[in-house]
Design a protein around this motif. Structure first.
Motif, mmCIF file in Angstrom:
data_model
loop_
_atom_site.group_PDB
_atom_site.id
_atom_site.type_symbol
_atom_site.label_atom_id
_atom_site.label_comp_id
_atom_site.label_asym_id
_atom_site.label_seq_id
_atom_site.Cartn_x
_atom_site.Cartn_y
_atom_site.Cartn_z
ATOM 1 N N ALA A 1 87.799 46.197 74.028
ATOM 2 C CA ALA A 1 88.958 46.946 74.518
ATOM 3 C C ALA A 1 90.233 46.125 74.339
ATOM 4 C CB ALA A 1 88.774 47.312 75.981
ATOM 5 N N ILE A 2 90.113 44.820 74.535
ATOM 6 C CA ILE A 2 91.295 43.954 74.393
ATOM 7 C C ILE A 2 91.680 43.837 72.922
ATOM 8 C CG2 ILE A 2 92.165 41.602 74.724
ATOM 9 C CD1 ILE A 2 90.254 41.428 77.153
ATOM 10 N N THR A 3 90.665 43.568 72.078
ATOM 11 C CA THR A 3 90.929 43.501 70.635
ATOM 12 C C THR A 3 91.593 44.788 70.168
ATOM 13 O OG1 THR A 3 88.831 42.327 70.519
ATOM 14 C CG2 THR A 3 89.832 42.983 68.435
ATOM 15 N N THR A 4 91.016 45.900 70.604
ATOM 16 C CA THR A 4 91.520 47.203 70.172
ATOM 17 C C THR A 4 92.957 47.409 70.620
ATOM 18 O OG1 THR A 4 89.283 48.072 70.293
ATOM 19 C CG2 THR A 4 91.064 49.675 70.270
ATOM 20 N N GLU A 5 93.221 47.056 71.861
ATOM 21 C CA GLU A 5 94.576 47.206 72.405
ATOM 22 C C GLU A 5 95.585 46.390 71.595
ATOM 23 O OE1 GLU A 5 95.431 49.141 75.103
ATOM 24 O OE2 GLU A 5 97.528 48.586 74.730
ATOM 25 N N GLU A 6 95.192 45.165 71.250
ATOM 26 C CA GLU A 6 96.094 44.309 70.464
ATOM 27 C C GLU A 6 96.337 44.897 69.087
ATOM 28 O OE1 GLU A 6 94.284 40.484 70.438
ATOM 29 O OE2 GLU A 6 94.974 39.991 72.479
ATOM 30 N N ASN A 7 95.252 45.358 68.478
ATOM 31 C CA ASN A 7 95.384 45.929 67.138
ATOM 32 C C ASN A 7 96.263 47.178 67.154
ATOM 33 O OD1 ASN A 7 93.705 43.910 66.315
ATOM 34 N ND2 ASN A 7 91.909 45.216 66.047
ATOM 35 N N VAL B 1 101.070 69.760 61.410
ATOM 36 C CA VAL B 1 100.840 68.788 60.327
ATOM 37 C C VAL B 1 100.082 67.602 60.889
ATOM 38 C CG1 VAL B 1 101.897 67.391 58.524
ATOM 39 C CG2 VAL B 1 103.105 69.379 59.400
ATOM 40 N N LEU B 2 98.932 67.306 60.312
ATOM 41 C CA LEU B 2 98.103 66.234 60.871
ATOM 42 C C LEU B 2 97.708 65.218 59.816
ATOM 43 C CD1 LEU B 2 96.564 65.238 63.403
ATOM 44 C CD2 LEU B 2 94.615 66.583 62.619
ATOM 45 N N ASP B 3 97.714 63.950 60.243
ATOM 46 C CA ASP B 3 97.154 62.871 59.427
ATOM 47 C C ASP B 3 95.795 62.503 59.980
ATOM 48 O OD1 ASP B 3 99.495 62.052 57.775
ATOM 49 O OD2 ASP B 3 100.372 61.785 59.761
ATOM 50 N N MET B 4 94.917 62.022 59.112
ATOM 51 C CA MET B 4 93.683 61.435 59.621
ATOM 52 C C MET B 4 94.075 60.183 60.398
ATOM 53 S SD MET B 4 90.962 61.857 56.559
ATOM 54 C CE MET B 4 90.705 63.487 55.821
ATOM 55 N N PHE B 5 93.713 60.157 61.680
ATOM 56 C CA PHE B 5 94.174 59.024 62.489
ATOM 57 C C PHE B 5 93.461 57.743 62.071
ATOM 58 C CE2 PHE B 5 91.337 59.961 66.517
ATOM 59 C CZ PHE B 5 90.248 60.152 65.718
ATOM 60 N N PRO B 6 94.156 56.608 62.225
ATOM 61 C CA PRO B 6 93.612 55.363 61.698
ATOM 62 C C PRO B 6 92.633 54.692 62.662
ATOM 63 C CG PRO B 6 95.788 54.953 62.588
ATOM 64 C CD PRO B 6 95.525 56.433 62.753
ATOM 65 N N TYR B 7 91.731 53.902 62.082
ATOM 66 C CA TYR B 7 90.985 52.928 62.869
ATOM 67 C C TYR B 7 91.847 51.683 62.930
ATOM 68 C CZ TYR B 7 87.785 49.413 64.384
ATOM 69 O OH TYR B 7 87.223 48.391 65.098
ATOM 70 N N PRO B 8 92.231 51.234 64.111
ATOM 71 C CA PRO B 8 93.139 50.081 64.185
ATOM 72 C C PRO B 8 92.411 48.768 63.920
ATOM 73 C CG PRO B 8 92.625 50.885 66.389
ATOM 74 C CD PRO B 8 91.900 51.777 65.435
ATOM 75 N N VAL C 1 100.590 48.309 52.347
ATOM 76 C CA VAL C 1 101.440 49.392 51.845
ATOM 77 C C VAL C 1 100.651 50.628 51.396
ATOM 78 C CG1 VAL C 1 103.428 47.997 51.180
ATOM 79 C CG2 VAL C 1 101.550 48.346 49.540
ATOM 80 N N GLY C 2 99.341 50.486 51.205
ATOM 81 C CA GLY C 2 98.538 51.646 50.837
ATOM 82 C C GLY C 2 98.335 52.605 52.000
ATOM 83 N N HIS C 3 98.252 52.079 53.224
ATOM 84 C CA HIS C 3 97.946 52.930 54.374
ATOM 85 C C HIS C 3 98.984 54.024 54.656
ATOM 86 C CE1 HIS C 3 95.377 49.353 55.554
ATOM 87 N NE2 HIS C 3 94.521 50.345 55.431
ATOM 88 N N PRO C 4 100.285 53.721 54.600
ATOM 89 C CA PRO C 4 101.235 54.755 55.039
ATOM 90 C C PRO C 4 101.468 55.876 54.031
ATOM 91 C CG PRO C 4 102.254 52.560 55.034
ATOM 92 C CD PRO C 4 100.970 52.472 54.290
ATOM 93 N N LEU C 5 100.894 55.796 52.844
ATOM 94 C CA LEU C 5 101.193 56.779 51.802
ATOM 95 C C LEU C 5 101.058 58.217 52.300
ATOM 96 C CD1 LEU C 5 101.802 57.247 48.729
ATOM 97 C CD2 LEU C 5 99.349 57.503 48.472
ATOM 98 N N ASP D 1 91.524 56.175 66.151
ATOM 99 C CA ASP D 1 90.081 56.308 66.160
ATOM 100 C C ASP D 1 89.538 54.938 66.562
ATOM 101 O OD1 ASP D 1 87.561 57.233 65.748
ATOM 102 O OD2 ASP D 1 87.640 57.139 63.566
ATOM 103 N N SER D 2 89.528 54.670 67.868
ATOM 104 C CA SER D 2 89.495 53.279 68.297
ATOM 105 C C SER D 2 88.143 52.749 68.756
ATOM 106 C CB SER D 2 90.544 53.076 69.395
ATOM 107 O OG SER D 2 90.447 54.101 70.353
ATOM 108 N N PHE D 3 87.089 53.556 68.624
ATOM 109 C CA PHE D 3 85.754 53.003 68.797
ATOM 110 C C PHE D 3 85.260 52.564 67.423
ATOM 111 C CE2 PHE D 3 84.636 55.511 72.831
ATOM 112 C CZ PHE D 3 84.533 54.364 73.601
ATOM 113 N N GLY D 4 84.434 51.543 67.375
ATOM 114 C CA GLY D 4 83.893 51.206 66.066
ATOM 115 C C GLY D 4 83.376 49.790 65.952
ATOM 116 N N LEU D 5 82.722 49.549 64.860
ATOM 117 C CA LEU D 5 81.997 48.303 64.660
ATOM 118 C C LEU D 5 82.832 47.014 64.598
ATOM 119 C CD1 LEU D 5 79.049 49.039 62.214
ATOM 120 C CD2 LEU D 5 78.971 48.128 64.521
ATOM 121 N N PRO D 6 83.933 46.976 63.848
ATOM 122 C CA PRO D 6 84.602 45.679 63.694
ATOM 123 C C PRO D 6 84.986 45.025 65.022
ATOM 124 C CG PRO D 6 85.414 47.207 62.067
ATOM 125 C CD PRO D 6 84.540 47.998 62.983
ATOM 126 N N ALA D 7 85.538 45.813 65.948
ATOM 127 C CA ALA D 7 85.936 45.231 67.233
ATOM 128 C C ALA D 7 84.716 44.681 67.967
ATOM 129 C CB ALA D 7 86.654 46.267 68.091
#
Length: 1018
Positions: free
Chosen positions: A105-111, A43-50, A57-61, A87-93
């Motif tokens: 990497a630090i932002t991502t780790e904190e998130n 059973v798999l969920d689409m992993f989140p971008y942190p 409350v919408g995310h955990p549905l 899914d921890s690479f990406g634009l916002p960080a």
RNA sequence: GCUGAAGUGGUGGAAUUGGUAGACACGUUGGACUUAAAAUCCAAUGAACAUUGCGUUCGUGCGGGUUCAAGUCCCGCCUUCAGUACCA
């Protein structure tokens, strides 16, 4: 003993973590002959971008739904793989890094820490020992590895699979490429074996790039200047970037691309084999965009007899049957032939037109599809059959990126061609029998009979298509062809926070770094912006850590590398890491292989995948592509990675709005307390916020606004045109502006003091005047100020997010889980309303009271009553069916009914209350564990066998028959179930109410369905 | 425009192969307990009419149809949401 949910939940979350309760059994180490004895389930969920905002409350549905299913499967005896990661690479960080200098990497780790804390407190049964992060070198090592495999592969259309590039090279060496049937660049030139063997190494590499499944080529890309990077087609929404909404322009650049188009047909066919939602499959089908037709070559008539250069225009058409209806041709303005064929007389006009279209942004072009524009090139092509000259035009309704960038225009059969012809006075010959085309084109294939078309006359669509293709092939000027809309996917991004390519360049040709040196880790940089010379951020790096002594080709300094062997400075896009993670979870710590064959052969593929439909043309399509490639390599046993997929619907927020009389030096969220409102009824100093009641009293509002009209010059236009219609005002008055939903209660009343004291935005409201329903200034404690409410997507910017942390601390994780499920069907969009959670919360309290009262634990060894057994077994049946059908909302209702009934029955029997806990445990695992332990169990409830349904407890002897007259139910009657039809009729007809209904008439007919219904037709 | 999904009380939503429409909740109203509030419990709650009770009529977006019986099946519309858009 009371139900102390906070303590209970913390206790069991700790227990699960300490005992690794949800760790999937490893098939390699457990059981006999390397396999777990239990059947597997994945059973798999689409992993989140942190993201920095954390969960709402919408995310955990979807996670709750998949968790219920995973827990259910454990009760059913399965070895369940239920992993989670990031899914921890990406634009916002990275954007944050550009602004603040903080390493992504630090932002991502904190998130991630925030995410993990939030996820943990909801009580998910994730196997965290298998966590992956796409930005982790031990993970992206394998993303890079897949890239190398793609580079070393080509697509053989004859065997219909990817093969190693070495097989292609040996074909070239023996036979050249004339007989190669491969997915390749459109511009591949033919060569012989001899020619191949005489090519220089660079020439050979250049040719091979045209065949590799990932290749470097100059392509027209979507360039987003504001983000400083290219974007894939699926990252653009309505002509602007998906992230940030910045403009996008077309630009030619040398980029890595993925030859996903090679898999177009298999990606289309594969949809038939997987249990995915139909709408999502439809989106993918449209995106792949298969169309069957023909490619036709038109010879351009040379400008002068002496002209030696001959040109051909290839077009793709789905209607070769209409070829005699061609009265002109249209090329895209960007078409490479345009400059070559344009006559001197038309040159100025054509160039002016090209310039004009180039200036228009993608967005303008999309917004304005009505305007017809184009230019005549002065050149003519020859019709393949009639040999008549056909004028060649250019027009921006023909897209350079689709088909061949040129069309044969058949105005009588295509509305766009028709409009173009009308606009430029081009003849519209009619080639359809008995059809009037004086007003519009005739595009109905099914009712087509061809006329005025030589050998096609009298044929229908299907016959004519076949015949036309046959004749074209005879002439050597065309063939049947299938065209796909699916384009190759651009794979490079000019960004820092992504996977580096395992690539360096020798004489401009890309080379793979040997896989043994992987991972190529992301180097440190001073700045996350492009270099002064315009290179991507990686150009700022001075040291790359990956270099080893064994590889003498590249040294450890990028500066040096640039002079000798430059490294690839682009990084991979967001979807790279998410295209193989589902397989990596099967064997996440393997350092020698992407996953072991033991692991993949045990876990096979994802059995249930839950996530959002917004990934239809991105992650889900790319992942299917990579999986098929991995299948071709023989690495995975299935060419689809997920057997079943469910799209969870979005949970919407209920936004709150206040109407603001707008326009007074309002900027950047700060209200100036100016002197504009010294006069008027309230001596108003600043902005006015108006309650809902007043906003609907438009005449009063108008009067109020006029009375308070500022007498200074800064008065606003809208005040000069005050009307009694609120719709005439600026948006801020008409629709209102968002306020944080946490200051609005269930009756839509605003807590003004709370709002003014808000940490973030409170200061904006300090000087505001709040006007109540009758225009009175709101100040007193009992005053009511109502807001407008509306349902919108939940997002931080709309100030309508509800934080699960607050829900968990107020009501508990079990309440949150139950409530999210109770809201409605999983796939459906539904609004969040925190007030409703009291329903499920009091259900949990009632459940608790079945086990505990003021005198303590009250479960007994007593034999259960018949009614209690009936309640239990109908609950088992319904809940099991519901979970199997992913109908989680209805099983929550079923639990409520069961608990209400058992409470009414005063049931205390362990034989009922023990299995009941197992039923509830997937939904509300904490309370289930706690009560389970009070029943004397030392082990977790998580693998207790699911109760067996026993039909015998539901057998009834009587049925309460609904008695209908002409289909309308009038009363009910309790009758034994073993009664015959005749006996039922006799009993019903004898009933007093039946006589009353019939009023002496004879019934025409009596329908009796035993066990169901009686219907009397009178 | 095309494609897909959906329209059921004040709200979220239930309703096996057509077979008692509105389960279960929220909200609302009334009541009990309490000095009071919270919590808890009880009752009512689709609409209209009737109300002394029995009740009666209408009701699943609209209009037709099939059927003993339609939220469910068929035909034609309307609306909303989503995806996609000059795809030749």
């Amino acid at each position: 003993m009371k139900y102390h949910f906070n303590e209970i939940e913390a206790k069991w979350q700790k227990y699960w973590a300490d005992n690794q309760t949800f760790k999937a059994e490893n098939p390699v180490l457990s059981g006999v002959e390397g396999k777990s004895e239990k059947p597997k389930y994945y059973v798999l969920d689409m992993f989140p971008y942190p993201s920095g905002a954390g969960l709402h409350v919408g995310h955990p549905l979807g996670y709750i739904a998949s968790d219920i299913y995973a827990r259910y499967k454990r009760h059913k005896g399965f070895n369940v793989l239920h992993p989670q990661g990031y899914d921890s690479f990406g634009l916002p960080a990275e954007q944050y890094a550009i602004q603040t200098g903080q390493h992504p990497a630090i932002t991502t780790e904190e998130n991630i820490k925030t995410y993990r804390r939030q996820l943990d407190q909801i009580g998910f049964s994730f196997d965290w020992s298998r966590e992956v992060r796409t930005s982790d070198p031990s993970y992206y090592k394998w993303t890079q590895w897949v890239f190398i495999q793609l580079f070393n592969s080509w697509y053989n259309n004859d065997s219909d699979k990817a093969e190693n590039i070495s097989t292609l090279i040996s074909v070239f060496e023996k036979d050249g490429n004339t007989n190669v049937n491969a997915a390749c660049d459109d511009n591949v030139k033919l060569f012989s074996a001899e020619a191949w063997n005489n090519f220089s190494s660079e020439q050979q590499q250049d040719i091979l790039l045209q065949y590799r499944l990932t290749y470097l080529a100059e392509t027209e890309v979507n360039w987003c200047p504001a983000l400083g990077t290219v974007l894939a087609n699926d990252e653009i929404v309505n002509g602007v970037s998906e992230r940030g909404g910045h403009p996008v322009v077309r630009k030619k650049m040398t980029q890595w691309s993925m030859r996903i188009s090679a898999y177009a047909e298999r990606l289309l066919q594969g949809l038939e084999t997987i249990d995915w939602p139909e709408p999502l499959k439809e989106i993918q089908r449209n995106w792949i965009g298969k169309s069957v037709g023909a490619q036709v070559e038109f010879n351009v008539i040379p400008k002068e007899q002496s002209d030696e250069e001959s040109h051909k225009i290839s077009v793709f058409t789905t209607r070769p049957d209409t070829i005699f209806g061609v009265s002109f041709m249209t090329l895209a303005p960007e078409h490479e032939l345009v400059s070559k064929i344009t006559t001197p007389e038309q040159k100025a006009e054509v160039e002016a037109y090209i310039e004009a279209t180039a200036k228009r942004s993608e967005r303008d072009r999309m917004a304005d599809v009505k305007t017809i524009s184009g230019a005549f090139t002065g050149a003519y092509a020859e019709h393949p059959f009639s040999k008549q000259p056909i004028p060649i035009w250019i027009g921006d309704y023909v897209l350079a990126g689709y088909g061949t960038g040129a069309v044969m225009s058949v105005p009588c059969g295509d509305q766009r061609d028709y409009d173009f012809a009308k606009h430029f006075n081009i003849p519209i010959p009619n080639i359809f029998e008995g059809v009037d085309i004086s007003e519009e084109a005739f595009a109905d294939k099914d009712n087509t009979i061809i006329a005025n078309s030589g050998f096609l006359d009298g044929l229908n669509y299907k016959q004519a298509v076949k015949q036309a293709i046959y004749e074209l092939e005879k002439l050597g000027q065309g063939k049947g062809k299938i065209n796909y809309r699916l384009r190759d996917a651009v794979f490079s991004r000019q960004r820092y926070w992504g996977e580096p390519f395992p690539v360096y360049y020798v004489n401009g040709m890309p080379q793979m770094i040997d896989a043994k040196h992987l991972p190529i880790t992301l180097p440190e940089v001073e700045k996350y912006l492009p270099t002064e010379t315009g290179e991507p951020p990686l150009g700022n790096a001075t040291h790359w850590a990956w270099c080893t002594k064994t590889n003498s080709v590249v040294s450890s300094s990028a500066v040096e590398n640039k002079t000798v062997f430059p490294l690839e400075l682009n990084t991979m896009p967001g979807w790279a890491g998410s295209s193989q993670y589902f397989n990596r979870y099967m064997d996440p710590h393997n350092e020698d292989e992407i996953f072991s064959q033991e692991a993949i052969n045990y876990w096979q593929q994802v059995d249930l995948y839950i996530g959002g439909s917004e990934h239809a043309t991105g992650h889900l399509l790319y992942s299917r592509f990579w999986q098929k490639f991995m299948y071709d390599l023989g690495l995975v046993p299935h060419d689809e990675f997920a057997k079943k997929l469910i799209n969870q619907g979005m949970i919407l927020g209920t936004s709150a709005f206040v109407r603001r009389v707008d326009g007074f030096n309002y900027e950047k969220g700060k209200y100036n307390s100016g002197e504009h409102f010294n006069k008027g009824a309230y001596n108003v100093k600043t902005n006015i916020l108006i309650s809902e009641g007043l906003a609907s009293n438009q005449d009063y509002l108008k009067k109020l606004l006029i009375e308070n009209k500022p007498d200074t010059e800064s008065s606003i236009k809208s005040y000069d045109t005050i009307t009694s219609n609120i719709d005439d005002y600026k948006i801020s008055l008409r629709d209102g502006v968002h306020v944080k939903v946490k200051y609005v209660n269930a009756s839509d009343e605003l807590d003004i003091n709370g709002l003014k004291n808000d940490e973030e935005y409170g200061k904006d409201y300090i000087d505001c005047i709040f006007l109540g329903e009758n225009g009175e200034i709101i100040g007193g404690n009992n005053d009511v100020f109502k807001v407008r409410r509306d349902v919108e997507k939940m997002s931080k910017s709309k100030l309508n997010v509800v934080n699960p942390d607050d829900i968990v601390s107020d009501y508990g994780a079990d309440s949150l889980r139950l409530y999210e499920m109770f809201l409605g069907p999983l796939e459906q969009y539904k609004p969040w309303n925190t007030a409703g959670i009291t329903g499920v919360h009091s259900f949990l309290k009632k459940l608790w009271k079945l086990y505990f009262d003021d005198n303590g634990f009250k479960v007994t060894e007593d034999e259960p009553s018949k009614e209690a057994l009936k309640t239990l077994h109908k609950t088992i049946k319904k809940v099991e069916e519901d979970i199997e059908n992913f109908s989680f909302n209805t099983s929550v209702s079923t639990f409520m009914i069961a608990v209400n009934e058992l409470t009414a029955q005063k049931c205390t029997s362990k034989k009922i209350l023990e299995p009941l806990l197992i039923l509830i445990s997937p939904y509300a695992p904490h309370i289930a564990e706690e009560l389970w332990s009070h029943l004397g169990h030392k082990e977790s409830i998580s693998t207790a066998p699911f109760p067996k349904f026993d039909e015998s407890h539901l057998v009834e002897s009587t049925k309460n028959y609904p008695i209908s007259f002409n289909g309308k139910m009038r009363f009910t009657m309790e009758l034994p179930l073993d009664l015959s039809k005749d006996d039922i009729e006799t009993a019903v007809m004898a009933h007093e109410k039946t006589k009353e209904q019939l009023q002496g008439r004879e019934p025409k007919k009596v329908i009796i369905v035993p066990g169901k219904i009686v219907n009397i037709v009178g």
